[in-house]
Design an enzyme around this catalytic site. Structure first.
Site, PDB file in Angstrom:
ATOM      1  N   ASP A 413       0.838  -1.200   0.000  1.00  0.00           N
ATOM      2  CA  ASP A 413       0.000   0.000   0.000  1.00  0.00           C
ATOM      3  C   ASP A 413       0.875   1.252   0.000  1.00  0.00           C
ATOM      4  OD1 ASP A 413      -2.388   1.335  -0.052  1.00  0.00           O
ATOM      5  OD2 ASP A 413      -2.780   1.161   2.097  1.00  0.00           O
ATOM      6  N   GLU A 416       2.764   4.917  -4.271  1.00  0.00           N
ATOM      7  CA  GLU A 416       2.956   5.920  -5.329  1.00  0.00           C
ATOM      8  C   GLU A 416       4.406   6.454  -5.367  1.00  0.00           C
ATOM      9  OE1 GLU A 416      -0.945   5.222  -4.219  1.00  0.00           O
ATOM     10  OE2 GLU A 416       0.490   6.256  -2.962  1.00  0.00           O
ATOM     11  N   GLU A 418       2.970   7.629  -1.536  1.00  0.00           N
ATOM     12  CA  GLU A 418       1.956   8.627  -1.216  1.00  0.00           C
ATOM     13  C   GLU A 418       2.580   9.982  -0.936  1.00  0.00           C
ATOM     14  OE1 GLU A 418      -1.011   8.822   2.406  1.00  0.00           O
ATOM     15  OE2 GLU A 418      -1.894   7.691   0.750  1.00  0.00           O
ATOM     16  N   ASP A 485      -8.705   4.480  -2.840  1.00  0.00           N
ATOM     17  CA  ASP A 485      -9.660   4.766  -1.771  1.00  0.00           C
ATOM     18  C   ASP A 485     -10.897   5.467  -2.322  1.00  0.00           C
ATOM     19  OD1 ASP A 485      -7.856   3.641  -0.033  1.00  0.00           O
ATOM     20  OD2 ASP A 485      -6.979   5.550   0.560  1.00  0.00           O
ATOM     21  N   HIS A 545     -13.872  -4.203   0.563  1.00  0.00           N
ATOM     22  CA  HIS A 545     -12.903  -3.597   1.487  1.00  0.00           C
ATOM     23  C   HIS A 545     -13.366  -2.187   1.804  1.00  0.00           C
ATOM     24  CE1 HIS A 545      -9.067  -2.830   3.458  1.00  0.00           C
ATOM     25  NE2 HIS A 545      -8.930  -1.731   2.740  1.00  0.00           N
TER      26      HIS A 545
END
Length: 808
Positions: A413, A416, A418, A485, A545
C-alpha cells in the site's frame, strides 16, 4: 498492373504525402546529416548533435530513442526482458529515397523525413501517426510531440475519471493518492500510464519514469505531447488493424501477466482493519457459519500495531493483539483460506525497525547522505529505497520471515509513494537520482522485488502481489492493482468500469475496486452495496474492502442483503472454470479479462463506459443509480440472451432491461460457451470435479469456439512446462443438426482422465428430436421446457475427442 508499377506508385504517393507534410511545417529543429543501419536498428545523426535510434521490436512495433550528448538518461522500464532480447532477432531494412528514408520492420514502416527531420509511422503504406516536431531535450524539460487528426479518439493516461475518450485532456504523469474520489472529473490518481491508444488503431508508450505531463490535444487542439522533467526521450509505437490485436501487441512488448494463484479469483475478507487474532478468526468463522465461499483474509495495518499512527515500519506482529499468528495462519490454511498482509515502504522514526533500517542504509537519503525524513499522515518517516539492491535485501528479510510463518500473499500500500520528497535521493544501478526522476517507477520496482524474491524463495507457488501504483509493464511482476480509496457512494461505483478498462487495454488486466466502496459513508446503503458486489462477480478480483465503521463483509449485514450477496458470491465460484480460462488467455496472449465494447466495434463503442465485455461470452452493465426498475443497454450486433431472465435480445441497438434487486444486466452472446462448477466453496476444491458446460446456441448457424484451461492452480511454471490441459469446445450448425465437438489436449500432474460433464444447451427454439454421442443415439438427456434448455449427461475423456449431434 505489374508489381513493379504498383511499387513505384506506392513510393510516389508516399513521397507526395511527405512533401505535403513538409510544406505545412516550415520551422525545423534539425536535418539528417548521416545514418547507419544494422540488422534491427537505424541510427541517425542530426545537425543539432542529437542522435535518434529507430529499432524494430517485432509485430507492428518500433522503438524510437532520442539522445543528446552530455545529457544523462535513465534505464527504460516499459519493455520486458523478453522483448529486449528478441529485438536483436528482428530483421529490418532501410531504403534511401532521397528526401526521406524508409525503415521497414515487420508490419510497420517508418518514413524518416530528412529536412526537416520528422517521423511517420505506417502500416501497409497507410499513415497511422506522425511526429509533430518529434523529440525535444532541454534543461528541466524533455519529451516528444505528435500530430492528431480531427476525428480520432484516444484512451490513455491510466487511472483518471475523465471519460473513455481522453481527447482534449491534460493530465499529470505523477502517481498520487486521490482519497474519496467519485464520479467528478479527477485528472490525477494512483496509477498513471504514459501511454495512449487511438481509435485509428495505434498506441504510443512513453518510456520515461519521471514527473511529467500528458497533453492529448488540450493545450494545442491537434497536438499530443508527452513531457517530463528529466529521464529518457524514448517511445514505442505499435500499429494494428483492430483494437484487440493492438492490445495484444502492446502487452507482448511490456510483458504478459504471469498466472496468479487460482485462489486470487476467489472471495476475500478484508477491511481497514482486523484489530486482533480473535476478531480475524471470528470473521472467517462467520463466513463458514453462513456458508459463504471464502479463499482469503486480508490484514490491514493493525497486524503490526494497535493504532493507525506511529507503528508503520514495524514489519512484525503485534503479539499483544495477535499472540499466535503462525497457528492462526495454519488454521486458516487448513480450511482453504489464505492469509494476506499489508506492508508499506515507510519506516517511521517511532517504529521498532527505524534504527536498523537507517544503520543498514536502506532508506532514501537527503543531500547530505543521511535518511531523508519527512512528516505525513502516519508520522515522521523515512522511505525505503527500493531501487537500491542493498535496501531491497533489508526490506526482503521481513517478507521472508512472514513467508516462513505461512503468509500467502502481499498487499503493498501507499506505493505511489503517497509522499515522495522531490529531493529524496535514490541509488538506481549505481546512479544517484532524485525522487522526481523516478517517482513513477517506485511501485514498479517494489513489485519486481517482492514478486521475484517470493518466487525465488518458494519456486513451487505463484506469488500474489496487490499494489496500487506502478508503471508500464508492472503486470509482468504479477501486480494486481486496485483503484484506490474510492468513495463509498453511487458516485464512487459509477467510474469503475472506465478505470478498469483504461488500465486493462495497456496490460494491467487485474485492475479492480474496493467492492462496496472504501471511504466515508454515514449509513449503510444496502442497495448501493448490493449493486457493487453484484457487479464484482464479473471483475478480476472479488475483494470487498472499506473503513470499519460500516463493515464491508456481507456476514455483518441484514439477512436480505446477505442472502442476495451470498448468491452472487456463489455465482462467482460457480463461474471459476470460465474465469480461470480468462486468466489463462490473458497469460498466453495478453487479452484482458474486462474488455471495452470497442473490441467488437471500435468506431461505434470507443467512448462507451457504461458496460463492458467479461471475456468473450458476457456483456455486463453495472447498475450505478438507486431505485431504478430498468436500464437502457446498448447491445452490439447479433443475438444476445439474458443470463438471469433467459430471454432473447436482438443486438444492434438499445434494449430496455427490467430490473429488481436480485438481478443484474448480464447478457450472453449467441454461440458462447461458459463452463461452470456449481456449489464450489473453495477454489482448491475445483480440481477434477464435475463440469457443467453451458452453450447458447446461435440461431444464425455461425461457428463458435471456446477453450477451457485448467491446471493445478499453483505451479508458477505451468505454461512454460506445458503442465495444463486445454479443452476446446466447438459448435456449428449442419443442416438441421447442432454439432458440438470437444477435444482435450495437454496434461498436468494429478489430473484425472475421465470427467463427468453435464451439457446445458440454451436458446433452442424447440425440443430436439434426438441426441447422438460419438455417433450412437443416447437417452441420457432431458428437456427443460420452461427455460428451453437441453441437458445432456456424459463422461468426457481427456484422451479422446467427443462429438455430440443434436437433431433440431
Amino acid at each position: 498492373m505489374s508489381f513493379v508499377m504498383i511499387k513505384k506508385n506506392y513510393y510516389l504517393a508516399l513521397l507526395l504525402c511527405i512533401t505535403a507534410f513538409t510544406s505545412v511545417f516550415k520551422a525545423t529543429a534539425a536535418d539528417v546529416t548521416s545514418f547507419s543501419h544494422d540488422a534491427s536498428t537505424l541510427t541517425i545523426q542530426r545537425s543539432d548533435g542529437m542522435s535518434v535510434n529507430i529499432g524494430g521490436l517485432g509485430q507492428g512495433s518500433v522503438e524510437v530513442v532520442y539522445q543528446k550528448e552530455g545529457v544523462s538518461t535513465l534505464p527504460g522500464l516499459a519493455l520486458s526482458n523478453d522483448t529486449q532480447s528478441a529485438r536483436l532477432q528482428v530483421n529490418t531494412s532501410v531504403q534511401d529515397k532521397g528526401a526521406y528514408l524508409l525503415f521497414n520492420a515487420p508490419d510497420i514502416q517508418v518514413a524518416v523525413e530528412k529536412s526537416p527531420f520528422r517521423l511517420r509511422f505506417m502500416k501497409q503504406g497507410v499513415v497511422k501517426v506522425e511526429e509533430e516536431q518529434g523529440g525535444f531535450i532541454y534543461d528541466g524539460l524533455r519529451g516528444v510531440r505528435f500530430r492528431l487528426n480531427d476525428t480520432e479518439k484516444l484512451y490513455g493516461g491510466g487511472q483518471r475519471v475523465m471519460g473513455m475518450d481522453r481527447r482534449g485532456k491534460r493530465m499529470p504523469l505523477y502517481n498520487r493518492a486521490s482519497y474519496g474520489y467519485a464520479d467528478v472529473e479527477t485528472d490525477q490518481m494512483y496509477y498513471s500510464l504514459p501511454a495512449v491508444m487511438s481509435s485509428k488503431h495505434y498506441a504510443i508508450l512513453f518510456d520515461n519514469t519521471a514527473k511529467g505531463n500528458l497533453d492529448i490535444g488540450h493545450t494545442e487542439k491537434n497536438v499530443l505531447q508527452f513531457d517530463a522533467v528529466s529521464g529518457r526521450v524514448a517511445y514505442v509505437v505499435s500499429v494494428a488493424d483492430a483494437l484487440p490485436e493492438l492490445v495484444k501487441q502492446v502487452v507482448s512488448l511490456t510483458g504478459k501477466q504471469p498466472l496468479p494463484p487460482k485462489w486470487a479469483l476467489g472471495n476475500f475478507a478484508s477491511r481497514f482493519g482486523y484489530r486482533s487474532e480473535q476478531q480475524t478468526r471470528e470473521v472467517v468463522s462467520l463466513y463458514n457459519q453462513f456458508d459463504i465461499p471464502l479463499d482469503a483474509v486480508v490484514l490491514d495495518l493493525y497486524w503490526f500495531g494497535p493504532d493507525i499512527k506511529g507503528h508503520m515500519g514495524n514489519l512484525d506482529w503485534d503479539r499483544n493483539a495477535f499472540p499466535t499468528p503462525e497457528k492462526m495462519i495454519a488454521d486458516f490454511s487448513a480450511q482453504g483460506v489464505n492469509t494476506v498482509v499489508i506492508t508499506e515502504p515507510f519506516i517511521l522514526t517511532t517504529s521498532s525497525q527505524y534504527k536498523h533500517a537507517a544503520d543498514s542504509r536502506a532508506l532514501a537519503t537527503n543531500l547530505a547522505g543521511e535518511p531523508r525524513l519527512f512528516d505525513f499522515y502516519f508520522g515522521n518517516t523515512g522511505l525505503v529505497d527500493v531501487f537500491n539492491p542493498d535496501a531491497q535485501d533489508w526490506f526482503w528479510q521481513h517478507y521472508a520471515k512472514l513467508s516462513d510463518q505461512g503468509v500467502s500473499g502481499w498487499w503493498g500500500d501507499l506505493g505511489e509513494p503517497e509522499v515522495h520528497p522531490y529531493d529524496a535521493m535514490h541509488n538506481w544501478e549505481g546512479v544517484t537520482v532524485t525522487g522526481d526522476e523516478v517517482h513513477n517507477a517506485y511501485g514498479h520496482k517494489w513489485a519486481q522485488m517482492v514478486y521475484e524474491r517470493t518466487l525465488t524463495k518458494n519456486p513451487q507457488k505463484r506469488p500474489l502481489v496487490l499494489m496500487r501504483s506502478g508503471f508500464l509493464g508492472s503486470q509482468r511482476y504479477g501486480m494486481i492493482p486496485w483503484t484506490g480509496d474510492v468513495a463509498r457512494s453511487w458516485g464512487g461505483l459509477k467510474p469503475q468500469v472506465e478505470l478498469s478498462l483504461q488500465m486493462s487495454v495497456f496490460g494491467l488486466a487485474y485492475t479492480h475496486s474496493d467492492l462496496g466502496g472504501f471511504a466515508g459513508g454515514e449509513e449503510f446503503d444496502a442497495e448501493m452495496y448490493t449493486r457493487w458486489l453484484q457487479a464484482g462477480v464479473f471483475t478480476p478480483v472479488y475483494r470487498p474492502h472499506a473503513q470499519e465503521h460500516i463493515p464491508p463483509e456481507p456476514v455483518f449485514h441484514d439477512q436480505d442483503t446477505r442472502d442476495i450477496v451470498k448468491r452472487f458470491i456463489q455465482l462467482r465460484y460457480d463461474l471459476l472454470p470460465y474465469n480461470y480460462s480468462l486468466a489463462y488467455e490473458n497469460a498466453l496472449t495478453g487479452m484482458p479479462l474486462m474488455r471495452p465494447l470497442a473490441f467488437i466495434d471500435s468506431e461505434a463503442y470507443f467512448t462507451h463506459d457504461d458496460s463492458y465485455l467479461w471475456g468473450e461470452a458476457f456483456l455486463v452493465q453495472p447498475v450505478t443509480a438507486p431505485g431504478v426498475s430498468s436500464v437502457s443497454v446498448d447491445l452490439p450486433e447479433g443475438d444476445w440472451f439474458g443470463f438471469f431472465d433467459h430471454k432473447h435480445y436482438e443486438g444492434g441497438g438499445t434494449v430496455e432491461y427490467p430490473l429488481d434487486i436480485n438481478t443484474l444486466p448480464v447478457f450472453v452472446k449467441a454461440g458462447a460457451f461458459v463452463p461452470m462448477q456449481p456449489g464450489l466453496k473453495r477454489t482448491r476444491d475445483s480440481h477434477n470435479q464435475p463440469l457443467e458446460i453451458h452453450h447458447w446456441a446461435n440461431a444464425s448457424g455461425k461457428h463458435s469456439i471456446f477453450t477451457l484451461y485448467e491446471d493445478d492452480g499453483v505451479n508458477p511454471q505451468a505454461i512454460q512446462e506445458a503442465q495444463y490441459i486445454a479443452m476446446q469446445f466447438e459448435a456449428s450448425h449442419v443442416n438441421e443438426t447442432l454439432q458440438i465437438n470437444a477435444n482435450t489436449q495437454g496434461q498436468y500432474e494429478g489430473v484425472k482422465q475421465q470427467r463427468p460433464v453435464e451439457w446445458h444447451i440454451h436458446a433452442l427454439n424447440t425440443k430436439p428430436t434426438g441426441v447422438a454421442i460419438d455417433g450412437l443415439l443416447s437417452d441420457a438427456w432431458q428437456w427443460d421446457e420452461q427455460k428451453s434448455r437441453l441437458i445432456i449427461k456424459t463422461n468426457l475423456s481427456l484422451s479422446q475427442p467427443m462429438k455430440i449431434d443434436i437433431a433440431l
